[in-house]
Design an enzyme around this catalytic site. Structure first.
Site, PDB file in Angstrom:
ATOM      1  CD  GLU A  20     -56.626  15.375  -2.418  1.00 25.52           C
ATOM      2  OE1 GLU A  20     -57.824  15.281  -2.095  1.00 25.52           O
ATOM      3  OE2 GLU A  20     -55.812  16.008  -1.731  1.00 25.52           O
ATOM      4  CE1 TYR A  37     -51.150  16.905   2.633  1.00 26.96           C
ATOM      5  CE2 TYR A  37     -53.028  18.071   3.577  1.00 26.96           C
ATOM      6  CZ  TYR A  37     -52.363  17.546   2.481  1.00 26.96           C
ATOM      7  OH  TYR A  37     -52.909  17.683   1.229  1.00 26.96           O
ATOM      8  CD1 TRP A  74     -55.652  15.579   4.118  1.00 24.98           C
ATOM      9  CD2 TRP A  74     -56.066  14.211   2.410  1.00 24.98           C
ATOM     10  NE1 TRP A  74     -54.447  15.266   3.506  1.00 24.98           N
ATOM     11  CE2 TRP A  74     -54.680  14.436   2.456  1.00 24.98           C
ATOM     12  CE3 TRP A  74     -56.571  13.369   1.417  1.00 24.98           C
ATOM     13  CZ2 TRP A  74     -53.793  13.855   1.561  1.00 24.98           C
ATOM     14  CZ3 TRP A  74     -55.677  12.787   0.524  1.00 24.98           C
ATOM     15  CH2 TRP A  74     -54.301  13.039   0.596  1.00 24.98           C
TER      16      TRP A  74
END
Length: 194
Positions: free
Chosen positions: A50, A28, A58
């Site tokens: 988000e 990522y 995350w």
């Protein structure tokens, strides 16, 4: 043996301090985070994800992202905007996502708001306006210098809230800007900033 050597080189690369040794996180960071995203549907997906991250790390959301794509119709706003109570209940019983009623409802509301916004302009133009249409390139020495909000994320959050979006506070908006490349916050020692 060359594969082992290249794997060691891959792991030895200097990256931003928030990246763990999890291969998913590394991928990522190396291929998505901080890279400008202009596709409306991908921008919508990242806004939803988000928001789902709020109060969590995350990596928690990232590990669930593929399942989110499955159960949320690949983040097709036209489909999500029409989810009914039965679909909401089904989602809230799905252990593959974050089963928070407010967050699930936010995806649906945000899809509806997205459809309203895109009657007049692309979603890309709508969100990129907050950075003047081009990425803000930062060159922080360390992770400690990276802000969690900026005047731009404040302005984005204010407008998104005014337009009815949910889970779009300034901190979420700044993380969104970083994730979609509106802001490049790779630190100086990161190999992507060399």
């Amino acid at each position: 043996m060359p594969k082992l050597s290249s794997a060691k080189q891959y792991l030895a690369k200097k990256r931003c301090g928030w990246v763990s040794d999890d291969p998913l996180y590394i991928e990522y960071h190396d291929t998505e985070w901080g890279r400008p995203q202009y596709d409306d549907q991908k921008l919508f997906e990242m806004l939803c994800l988000e928001g789902a991250q709020a109060g969590l790390s995350w990596i928690t959301v990232l590990k669930k992202r593929e399942h989110y794509r499955q159960v949320f119709d690949n983040f097709e706003p036209n489909k999500i905007a029409q989810y009914d109570d039965k679909k909401r209940e089904q989602l809230l019983n799905d252990a593959g996502i974050i089963r928070n009623k407010l967050k699930v409802n936010a995806f649906i509301v945000n899809a509806q708001r997205y459809l309203e916004i895109t009657k007049a302009q692309s979603f890309k133009d709508y969100v990129w306006q907050f950075v003047g249409g081009k990425p803000i390139m930062n060159y922080w020495k360390s992770l400690k210098e990276v802000p969690v909000t900026t005047p731009e994320s404040d302005a984005m959050a204010k407008q998104l809230k005014k337009d009815g979006f949910k889970f779009v506070g300034s901190t979420i908006c700044y993380a969104y800007m970083q994730a979609t490349g509106m802001v490049d916050d790779h630190v100086q020692e990161c190999f992507l900033n060399q």
